[in-house]
Design an enzyme around this catalytic site. Structure first.
Site, PDB file in Angstrom:
ATOM      1  N   LYS A 195     -60.081  11.771 -47.850  1.00 60.21           N
ATOM      2  CA  LYS A 195     -59.798  11.852 -49.297  1.00 60.21           C
ATOM      3  C   LYS A 195     -60.594  10.744 -49.972  1.00 60.21           C
ATOM      4  O   LYS A 195     -60.202   9.581 -49.945  1.00 60.21           O
ATOM      5  CB  LYS A 195     -58.298  11.656 -49.536  1.00 60.21           C
ATOM      6  N   GLU A 271     -57.605  -1.958 -45.413  1.00 53.83           N
ATOM      7  CA  GLU A 271     -58.728  -2.859 -45.743  1.00 53.83           C
ATOM      8  C   GLU A 271     -58.646  -3.019 -47.256  1.00 53.83           C
ATOM      9  O   GLU A 271     -58.966  -2.080 -47.976  1.00 53.83           O
ATOM     10  CB  GLU A 271     -60.076  -2.227 -45.391  1.00 53.83           C
ATOM     11  N   CYS A 305     -65.552  -5.752 -52.089  1.00 56.00           N
ATOM     12  CA  CYS A 305     -64.269  -6.338 -51.645  1.00 56.00           C
ATOM     13  C   CYS A 305     -64.447  -7.800 -51.230  1.00 56.00           C
ATOM     14  O   CYS A 305     -63.600  -8.642 -51.508  1.00 56.00           O
ATOM     15  CB  CYS A 305     -63.700  -5.524 -50.502  1.00 56.00           C
ATOM     16  N   GLU A 405     -58.348 -10.694 -58.011  1.00 52.66           N
ATOM     17  CA  GLU A 405     -59.593  -9.988 -57.729  1.00 52.66           C
ATOM     18  C   GLU A 405     -60.033  -9.292 -59.012  1.00 52.66           C
ATOM     19  O   GLU A 405     -59.289  -8.469 -59.563  1.00 52.66           O
ATOM     20  CB  GLU A 405     -59.368  -8.933 -56.632  1.00 52.66           C
TER      21      GLU A 405
END
Ligand code: NAD
Length: 503
Positions: A195, A271, A305, A405
């Site tokens: 997905k 992750e 990331c 972040e």
């Protein structure tokens, strides 16, 4: 499918983008198909704001069909029980086909995500090929064990695939994140339902088609496009999925664990995001440190990331570092048309991400950090989703811009007294994905590598990696490891077999 030559110029890339027949269907059980309920959503090019295509929007019904096909294929053994070398041959052909379709992958991820074609050709596609090859080559090197037990018994440990694996991936490296997970999952003999992020579904379907062309049997690798809350949630809650391999944000990573707990206790590896520190000490090679720190935060528009977004600089070199950093950024990163091979920085992926990044920039100003560079749209690109490379100085570690972040081209510089001070700031974060230290002192570098709370550490470099090096985090950056042999283990399980020998 025939591969295409790589366009040589901006004009040729635009000609390809204009003439390309964009596939809007999903790929389930070996065939292209529309969503059962007939739903569609617009895929929008963030560089132009134009709708590229109306994509099939999968729902729980499509997920269920893909999972059923995956289970059927798994039980029939068309992939799971293929001789290892035969599985390897298919995956190696798959890797070759991905490489041969580099132009198409670059086009699709660029028009859907705003990624530069130069980045796709220079990094994403070759890295995807290398990771599929690595996983293929490892297939017949993964071993079980015979344990040293009672002489009246033989005990051995089989390492077997999990069964049906759901892969849920983000938009920032669309085809690459998928390949990091597809390689080990398929190599171990699992069936997979992928997905992709709703913003970037096209390259996932191309991957599935190429797997079929390479000889991958029907049902082994399906793609269901659609929203996270609909198709994604249906996959993560499915009672017949044995594992979810997830890459994405911390909150959605948390949902994956909740869905597993509320459904069938499937395995979950995550992750997630980061706020990775780059620690620049006075005894470093400053030229190299500046160059790498710039790439560390601004490559892929900062939508990385492991972006080195907290730049900690020892006070005695702070001002010199800053000046050189600003100069090098101006030379290396100017936002522009992602289909121009000369462009190093594209737009934000969509309006929502653009607003998020802009609101963090406003917050940084509000909280009293000094805006040393950028902070808005580049000249001439004010109408788009572009943000200039941005840098805050005179910041504190407890400011929002240093703790959250941001996932955009926004760096924060924090002055530090010494390495111990940097380490203390580095570790006072909910994240622990990447970290770097820049020093000529070997002992200091090793102490940093030992003590920093991070899944990956770079010494006198940033972002260096290959297929052998585990990729993943600690703390809320996640619990999984992509790439490397450990990733193959994470898509398998052991079975203990005890045989009574008699006598
Ligand atoms: P996201 O968490 O919003 O989405 C990731 C995926 O989850 C998408 O496919 C999305 O459709 C799906 N999803 C969203 N809500 C869902 C739900 N309720 N149920 C099931 N699936 C759902 O992340 P994003 O915005 O696509 O990507 C950015 C994030 O990914 C950043 O935090 C970044 O750090 C992280 N990331 C981590 C790594 C890593 O290796 N650690 C690599 C790349 C990106």
């Amino acid at each position: 499918m025939t591969s295409r030559p790589i366009p040589a110029s901006k004009t040729e890339w635009h000609a390809l983008a204009a003439s390309h027949a964009y596939e809007t269907r999903m790929f389930i059980d070996g065939a292209l198909c529309d969503a059962a309920a007939g739903g569609r959503y617009d895929s929008v090019n963030p560089a132009t704001g134009q709708v590229i295509a109306a994509m099939a929007a999968g729902t729980a019904e499509d997920v269920d069909r893909a999972v059923k096909a995956a289970r059927r294929a798994f039980r029939e053994g068309v992939w799971s029980r293929l001789p290892p070398r035969a599985r390897m041959d298919v995956l190696l052909r798959f890797a070759d086909l991905i490489g041969a379709h580099a132009a198409e992958f670059a086009l699709l991820d660029s028009v859907e995500m705003g990624k530069t074609v130069s980045g796709m050709l220079g990094f994403d596609v070759p890295s995807a090929v290398a990771n599929i090859r690595f996983a293929a080559e490892a297939i017949d090197k993964i071993e079980g064990a015979v344990t040293n037990t009672d002489p009246g018994a033989l005990h051995y440990v089989l390492r077997q695939p999990l069964g049906v694996v759901g892969l849920i991936v983000p938009w920032n490296y669309p085809m690459l994140m998928a390949c990091w997970k597809l390689g080990p999952a398929l190599a171990m003999g699992n069936s997979v339902v992928l997905k992709p992020a709703q913003q970037t579904g096209m390259s996932a379907v191309l991957l599935a088609r190429l797997f079929a062309e390479a000889g991958g049997p029907a049902g082994v690798f399906s793609v269901v496009n659609g929203s996270g809350s609909d198709a994604g949630q249906a996959l993560a809650r499915h009672m017949d999925v044995d594992k979810i391999g997830f890459t994405g944000s911390v909150p959605v990573g948390g949902l994956m664990m909740r869905y597993a707990g509320e459904s069938n206790l499937k395995h979950v590896t995550t992750e997630c995001g980061g706020k990775s520190p780059q620690i620049i000490l006075a005894d470093c090679d400053l030229d190299r440190a500046v160059e790498n720190a710039v790439h560390g935060i601004y490559s892929n528009q900062g939508e990385v990331c492991a972006a080195g977004s907290r730049i900690m600089v020892e006070r005695s070199i702070h001002d010199e570092f800053l000046q050189r950093f600003i100069d090098r950024t101006a030379a290396l990163y100017q936002p522009g048309d992602p289909l121009d091979p000369a462009t190093s920085m594209g737009p934000m992926v969509d309006g929502r991400q653009h607003r998020t990044v802009c609101s963090y920039i406003a917050k940084g100003r509000e909280e009293g950090a000094h805006l040393a560079m950028g902070g808005g749209a580049p000249e001439g690109l004010e109408d788009g989703l572009y943000i200039s490379p941005t840098l805050f100085t005179e910041a504190r570690n407890d400011m929002t811009i240093a703790a959250h972040e941001i996932f955009g081209p926004v760096g924060v510089v924090l002055p530090i007294r010494d390495m111990e001070h940097g380490l203390e700031l580095a570790n006072s974060s909910i994240f622990g994905l990447g970290a770097s230290v820049w020093t000529r002192d070997l002992g200091r570098a090793h102490r940093f590598a030992r003590d920093v709370e991070s899944g990956m550490v770079w010494v006198n470099t940033y972002f260096d990696r290959d297929a052998t090096a585990p990729w993943g985090g600690v703390k809320q950056s996640g619990n999984g490891r992509d790439k490397c042999l450990e990733a193959l283990h994470q898509y398998s399980q052991t079975k203990s077999v005890w045989i009574h020998l008699g006598g």
